[in-house]
Scaffold this motif. Structure first.
Motif, PDB file in Angstrom:
ATOM      1  N   ALA A  11       0.824  -1.210   0.000  1.00  0.00           N
ATOM      2  CA  ALA A  11       0.000   0.000   0.000  1.00  0.00           C
ATOM      3  C   ALA A  11       0.858   1.260   0.000  1.00  0.00           C
ATOM      4  O   ALA A  11       1.905   1.322   0.656  1.00  0.00           O
ATOM      5  CB  ALA A  11      -0.934  -0.008   1.205  1.00  0.00           C
ATOM      6  N   ARG A  12       0.410   2.267  -0.725  1.00  0.00           N
ATOM      7  CA  ARG A  12       1.099   3.548  -0.785  1.00  0.00           C
ATOM      8  C   ARG A  12       0.515   4.501   0.248  1.00  0.00           C
ATOM      9  O   ARG A  12      -0.627   4.358   0.673  1.00  0.00           O
ATOM     10  CB  ARG A  12       0.938   4.176  -2.174  1.00  0.00           C
ATOM     11  N   ARG A  13       1.299   5.478   0.617  1.00  0.00           N
ATOM     12  CA  ARG A  13       0.817   6.555   1.483  1.00  0.00           C
ATOM     13  C   ARG A  13       0.523   7.771   0.620  1.00  0.00           C
ATOM     14  O   ARG A  13       1.367   8.188  -0.167  1.00  0.00           O
ATOM     15  CB  ARG A  13       1.844   6.896   2.557  1.00  0.00           C
ATOM     16  N   THR A  14      -0.670   8.302   0.731  1.00  0.00           N
ATOM     17  CA  THR A  14      -1.100   9.370  -0.168  1.00  0.00           C
ATOM     18  C   THR A  14      -1.588  10.579   0.618  1.00  0.00           C
ATOM     19  O   THR A  14      -1.980  10.472   1.781  1.00  0.00           O
ATOM     20  CB  THR A  14      -2.231   8.869  -1.079  1.00  0.00           C
ATOM     21  N   GLY A  15      -1.601  11.731  -0.063  1.00  0.00           N
ATOM     22  CA  GLY A  15      -2.140  12.951   0.519  1.00  0.00           C
ATOM     23  C   GLY A  15      -1.229  13.554   1.566  1.00  0.00           C
ATOM     24  O   GLY A  15      -0.216  12.987   1.972  1.00  0.00           O
ATOM     25  N   GLU A  16      -1.622  14.737   2.023  1.00  0.00           N
ATOM     26  CA  GLU A  16      -0.827  15.433   3.033  1.00  0.00           C
ATOM     27  C   GLU A  16      -0.806  14.694   4.361  1.00  0.00           C
ATOM     28  O   GLU A  16       0.156  14.792   5.118  1.00  0.00           O
ATOM     29  CB  GLU A  16      -1.379  16.850   3.231  1.00  0.00           C
ATOM     30  N   ASP A  17      -1.859  13.945   4.638  1.00  0.00           N
ATOM     31  CA  ASP A  17      -1.906  13.215   5.909  1.00  0.00           C
ATOM     32  C   ASP A  17      -1.242  11.845   5.824  1.00  0.00           C
ATOM     33  O   ASP A  17      -1.245  11.092   6.797  1.00  0.00           O
ATOM     34  CB  ASP A  17      -3.349  13.062   6.379  1.00  0.00           C
ATOM     35  N   ARG A  18      -0.671  11.527   4.616  1.00  0.00           N
ATOM     36  CA  ARG A  18       0.036  10.251   4.415  1.00  0.00           C
ATOM     37  C   ARG A  18      -0.859   9.054   4.742  1.00  0.00           C
ATOM     38  O   ARG A  18      -0.454   8.090   5.350  1.00  0.00           O
ATOM     39  CB  ARG A  18       1.318  10.200   5.248  1.00  0.00           C
ATOM     40  N   THR A  79       1.948   5.644  -9.868  1.00  0.00           N
ATOM     41  CA  THR A  79       2.680   6.516  -8.949  1.00  0.00           C
ATOM     42  C   THR A  79       3.766   7.260  -9.724  1.00  0.00           C
ATOM     43  O   THR A  79       4.029   6.978 -10.894  1.00  0.00           O
ATOM     44  CB  THR A  79       3.341   5.705  -7.819  1.00  0.00           C
ATOM     45  N   ALA A  80       4.402   8.188  -9.061  1.00  0.00           N
ATOM     46  CA  ALA A  80       5.467   8.959  -9.711  1.00  0.00           C
ATOM     47  C   ALA A  80       6.633   8.068 -10.109  1.00  0.00           C
ATOM     48  O   ALA A  80       7.321   8.314 -11.109  1.00  0.00           O
ATOM     49  CB  ALA A  80       5.943  10.068  -8.769  1.00  0.00           C
ATOM     50  N   GLN A  81       6.879   7.008  -9.348  1.00  0.00           N
ATOM     51  CA  GLN A  81       7.992   6.121  -9.655  1.00  0.00           C
ATOM     52  C   GLN A  81       7.700   5.305 -10.908  1.00  0.00           C
ATOM     53  O   GLN A  81       8.493   5.278 -11.845  1.00  0.00           O
ATOM     54  CB  GLN A  81       8.266   5.196  -8.467  1.00  0.00           C
ATOM     55  N   ALA A  82       6.566   4.586 -10.924  1.00  0.00           N
ATOM     56  CA  ALA A  82       6.027   3.916 -12.119  1.00  0.00           C
ATOM     57  C   ALA A  82       6.993   2.950 -12.789  1.00  0.00           C
ATOM     58  O   ALA A  82       6.905   2.729 -13.998  1.00  0.00           O
ATOM     59  CB  ALA A  82       5.537   4.949 -13.126  1.00  0.00           C
ATOM     60  N   SER A 320       1.316  -3.276 -18.928  1.00  0.00           N
ATOM     61  CA  SER A 320       2.278  -2.805 -17.934  1.00  0.00           C
ATOM     62  C   SER A 320       3.596  -2.385 -18.583  1.00  0.00           C
ATOM     63  O   SER A 320       4.320  -1.545 -18.045  1.00  0.00           O
ATOM     64  CB  SER A 320       2.521  -3.875 -16.865  1.00  0.00           C
ATOM     65  N   ILE A 321       3.929  -2.961 -19.732  1.00  0.00           N
ATOM     66  CA  ILE A 321       5.126  -2.518 -20.456  1.00  0.00           C
ATOM     67  C   ILE A 321       4.949  -1.082 -20.934  1.00  0.00           C
ATOM     68  O   ILE A 321       5.854  -0.246 -20.820  1.00  0.00           O
ATOM     69  CB  ILE A 321       5.419  -3.463 -21.639  1.00  0.00           C
ATOM     70  N   ASP A 322       3.755  -0.774 -21.458  1.00  0.00           N
ATOM     71  CA  ASP A 322       3.489   0.590 -21.913  1.00  0.00           C
ATOM     72  C   ASP A 322       3.446   1.583 -20.762  1.00  0.00           C
ATOM     73  O   ASP A 322       3.818   2.753 -20.912  1.00  0.00           O
ATOM     74  CB  ASP A 322       2.157   0.639 -22.672  1.00  0.00           C
ATOM     75  N   ALA A 323       2.980   1.137 -19.603  1.00  0.00           N
ATOM     76  CA  ALA A 323       2.819   2.044 -18.460  1.00  0.00           C
ATOM     77  C   ALA A 323       4.096   2.220 -17.652  1.00  0.00           C
ATOM     78  O   ALA A 323       4.174   3.108 -16.803  1.00  0.00           O
ATOM     79  CB  ALA A 323       1.703   1.520 -17.546  1.00  0.00           C
ATOM     80  N   SER A 324       5.105   1.384 -17.901  1.00  0.00           N
ATOM     81  CA  SER A 324       6.302   1.391 -17.058  1.00  0.00           C
ATOM     82  C   SER A 324       7.273   2.495 -17.444  1.00  0.00           C
ATOM     83  O   SER A 324       7.486   2.781 -18.625  1.00  0.00           O
ATOM     84  CB  SER A 324       7.019   0.041 -17.157  1.00  0.00           C
ATOM     85  N   HIS A 325       7.884   3.124 -16.439  1.00  0.00           N
ATOM     86  CA  HIS A 325       8.996   4.055 -16.615  1.00  0.00           C
ATOM     87  C   HIS A 325      10.270   3.310 -16.222  1.00  0.00           C
ATOM     88  O   HIS A 325      10.501   3.036 -15.044  1.00  0.00           O
ATOM     89  CB  HIS A 325       8.828   5.290 -15.737  1.00  0.00           C
ATOM     90  N   TYR A 326      11.078   2.957 -17.186  1.00  0.00           N
ATOM     91  CA  TYR A 326      12.238   2.098 -16.931  1.00  0.00           C
ATOM     92  C   TYR A 326      13.407   2.897 -16.367  1.00  0.00           C
ATOM     93  O   TYR A 326      13.496   4.116 -16.562  1.00  0.00           O
ATOM     94  CB  TYR A 326      12.642   1.374 -18.211  1.00  0.00           C
ATOM     95  N   PRO A 327      14.350   2.235 -15.683  1.00  0.00           N
ATOM     96  CA  PRO A 327      15.451   2.956 -15.039  1.00  0.00           C
ATOM     97  C   PRO A 327      16.376   3.685 -15.992  1.00  0.00           C
ATOM     98  O   PRO A 327      17.041   4.635 -15.592  1.00  0.00           O
ATOM     99  CB  PRO A 327      16.208   1.831 -14.299  1.00  0.00           C
ATOM    100  N   CYS A 328      16.457   3.241 -17.260  1.00  0.00           N
ATOM    101  CA  CYS A 328      17.276   3.963 -18.224  1.00  0.00           C
ATOM    102  C   CYS A 328      16.724   3.717 -19.619  1.00  0.00           C
ATOM    103  O   CYS A 328      15.956   2.775 -19.848  1.00  0.00           O
ATOM    104  CB  CYS A 328      18.753   3.577 -18.138  1.00  0.00           C
ATOM    105  N   THR A 329      17.131   4.542 -20.563  1.00  0.00           N
ATOM    106  CA  THR A 329      16.613   4.479 -21.936  1.00  0.00           C
ATOM    107  C   THR A 329      16.913   3.139 -22.582  1.00  0.00           C
ATOM    108  O   THR A 329      16.064   2.565 -23.282  1.00  0.00           O
ATOM    109  CB  THR A 329      17.214   5.620 -22.778  1.00  0.00           C
ATOM    110  N   ARG A 330      18.111   2.605 -22.361  1.00  0.00           N
ATOM    111  CA  ARG A 330      18.493   1.350 -23.002  1.00  0.00           C
ATOM    112  C   ARG A 330      17.602   0.203 -22.551  1.00  0.00           C
ATOM    113  O   ARG A 330      17.255  -0.682 -23.351  1.00  0.00           O
ATOM    114  CB  ARG A 330      19.961   1.041 -22.711  1.00  0.00           C
ATOM    115  N   ILE A 331      17.220   0.188 -21.273  1.00  0.00           N
ATOM    116  CA  ILE A 331      16.324  -0.861 -20.781  1.00  0.00           C
ATOM    117  C   ILE A 331      14.942  -0.716 -21.414  1.00  0.00           C
ATOM    118  O   ILE A 331      14.334  -1.706 -21.840  1.00  0.00           O
ATOM    119  CB  ILE A 331      16.242  -0.816 -19.248  1.00  0.00           C
TER     120      ILE A 331
END
Length: 597
Positions: A11-18, A79-82, A320-331
């Protein structure tokens, strides 16, 4: 679904109240994010309706406990990490700057909870010449393991996900003996699994008692000729002592590799061995909960529902491949060029118990045939349909499959860990561990668990309350419990199953699996290195792509310990006395590599 596991690990923590997400919040976040990729493939006029449709279907996969995507997807989607990939393979070139470039990329993968695999074979051997005139020579590939091990441990301190690595080396590398001994001589390396890459020619040389050439990766020259059988004995003895190394059967891997003519051979895998990957390639994972398809009569599997679930799960993982932000361009480029998926199963042992089938039986293998063929056929049908809608994967050729497909590979069998705990089922295709066991959770006494199905059977047939049934399990072997034979036969546990049945199970699932099968062959404490050799050779002959073993009590402390089985490995009579042995911190077996994620 197990809400406690979701709260603790996903589970993620969201909002100002976490505020911590509820399970419903998490499922909605994941389903909406992955369904949102439909917008990129369909006209705006119909996109909203398709997103709503697939959001509902993806949500049903999870809320009905039929399929769960990996912890990376559950944790990071929307999420921002994605970063949604679970595993990566990164290259190691024989160049100082390149090694550190790979180290940086590995840290980025570990930071998001991904596991990494490396092939050490290209690195020059110990003592080979290097450019520094004052140096005595290269320190060799094994020396770099400490650096990557330290990076993984440090990066893991920053989050709740523990990093993991696999290192492999060709059996023909001049430093292969040092690599095989690494878990005994280097010490630590507790973030690494090790595997030796062997081909058919080497194993035929072992059988014929022939010699092999060790070849320098720097010059291509033969540095030494050694007895294949002697090296094989060294591999098996170290696996017997420490659980490492495992073996990768590279010819089997590449006979099934649809891209070998286009991209060359695959040389290594992710940390648990289920994903055979090219350099910079990543893969997303998810598993079907097989217990969800057991019909109410407990005699059959609902293959229609299973096939429908497979088709939806393939679409989810491709999205999920389309939605993923990979750690680097080559990956990102390599992963989208091949679009390799990792659709697997979990709850296999629980399904067998529910159907009254012994794990080590022909009936169990027949069930694998039914389930495996259903999953394989439905998965490729889904990939063909996705190719019609979204286009084939960029590296597709008709030599792979006559009809265009969206993915170079679809199925795998991962060990699972967090998601099997979320689903409340057994891990991967492993048997249940023991009737009663302790789980090491950083407490001196651990936590005691019991097979609840076996407890229920004891209470039903023995007229016992729960505590009396638990006491009986603690002190009596299975064959002495007051249970009818037709009931007790289905309760088979890891260390009571003959090694050959572990291997046969891997081989039967491999028939229907595009990538590989991650499963540990559990061996009893009193087995010998010859038993390890027999398991490895049987796996090779049956067409497995790799294998790992774990001898009960062969490490200083087991993560899971069957009650009464906490024996220590015999550290005397070192078969290779020229090597220096240092104690190794506790480390889980490959079977359990993802269990604490």
């Amino acid at each position: 679904m197990n809400t406690e596991v979701i709260h603790a690990k996903l589970a993620r923590r969201t909002g100002e109240d976490r505020r911590v997400e509820t399970p419903d919040d998490l499922v909605d976040r994941v389903a909406r994010t992955l369904a949102g990729t439909e917008r990129a493939h369909h006209p705006a006029a119909e996109a909203d309706e398709r997103v709503r449709h697939w959001t509902a279907r993806y949500r049903a996969l999870m809320t009905e406990n039929r399929f769960w995507p990996s912890g990376r997807i559950l944790n990071n989607a929307g999420t921002a990490q994605a970063q949604l990939a679970s595993c990566f393979v990164l290259p190691l070139a024989d160049d100082f700057a390149s090694v550190f470039d790979t180290l940086t990329t590995a840290a980025a993968c570990h930071r998001t909870g991904g596991g990494t695999g490396f092939d050490l074979t290209p690195l020059r051997e110990r003592g080979a010449p290097i450019s520094s005139a004052e140096a005595a020579g290269a320190s060799g590939p094994v020396s770099w393991l400490r650096l990557f091990d330290a990076e993984t441990s440090v990066v893991a301190q920053g989050g709740k996900m523990r990093g993991a690595n696999l290192a492999s080396m060709s059996v023909y590398h001049p430093d292969v003996r040092e690599f095989v001994d690494a878990k005994r001589t280097v010490g630590r390396l507790h973030t690494f699994n090790l595997s030796v890459a062997v081909d058919d020619a080497f194993l035929h040389a072992v059988e014929a008692n022939h010699e092999i050439n060790l070849v320098s990766p720097l010059t291509g020259e033969v540095t030494e000729r050694i007895a294949a059988a002697g090296l094989w004995e060294r591999i098996c003895t170290n696996a017997w002592r420490t659980g490492d190394p495992g073996v990768l059967f590279t010819d089997a891997i590449n006979r099934a590799n649809p891209l070998v003519d286009r991209l060359g051979p695959i040389r290594t895998t992710n940390p648990c061995g289920e994903q055979t990957l090219y350099p910079y390639e990543a893969s997303t994972l998810g598993s079907l909960n097989l217990t969800a398809f057991l019909r109410p009569d407990h005699r059959s599997v609902d293959v229609t529902l299973l096939a429908e679930t497979v088709r939806d799960a393939v679409r989810l993982l491709d999205s999920s491949i389309d939605a993923s932000h990979y750690p680097c361009t080559r990956i990102g480029e390599a992963s989208r060029a091949n679009r390799r998926l990792g659709l697997g199963v979990m709850g296999y042992a629980d399904l067998l118990v529910g159907m009254g089938i012994a794990y080590d039986s022909d009936a169990a293998l027949d069930l694998v045939d039914l389930i495996g063929a259903t999953i394989r056929d439905a998965a490729w049908e889904a990939s063909e349909q996705l190719a019609v809608e979204r286009g084939p994967y960029p590296n597709w050729t008709p030599a792979h499959r006559p009809l265009p497909v969206r993915n170079c590979a679809v199925t795998t069998i991962a060990p699972t860990g967090t998601i099997s705990m979320v689903a409340g089922c057994s891990s991967g295709v492993e048997p249940r561990f023991a009737p009663v066991w302790n789980k090491d959770v950083m407490r001196p006494d651990g936590i005691t668990h019991a097979d609840e199905d076996l407890l229920a059977a004891l209470r039903r047939h023995g007229g016992l309350d729960r505590q009396a049934a638990l006491d009986l399990l603690r002190h009596k072997p299975l064959h002495e419990l007051p249970l009818p034979a037709e009931v007790s036969r289905a309760f088979r546990y890891a260390h009571s199953i003959a090694p050959s049945w572990h291997v046969r199970t891997v081989a039967r699932w491999q028939r229907y699996t595009d990538n590989a099968v991650s499963k540990t062959v559990n061996l009893p404490y009193d087995c010998t290195p010859a038993d390890v050799s027999a398991a490895f050779l049987e796996a090779w002959r049956l067409g497995c792509k790799g294998l790992s073993v774990y001898r009960e009590g062969s490490r200083t402390r087991d993560l899971l310990t069957a009650k009464g089985a906490g024996r220590q490995a015999d550290a005397d009579a070192d078969p290779f006395p020229e090597q220096r042995i240092e104690p190794e911190p506790p480390r889980q077996s490959k079977q359990l590599a993802d269990l604490l994620r």
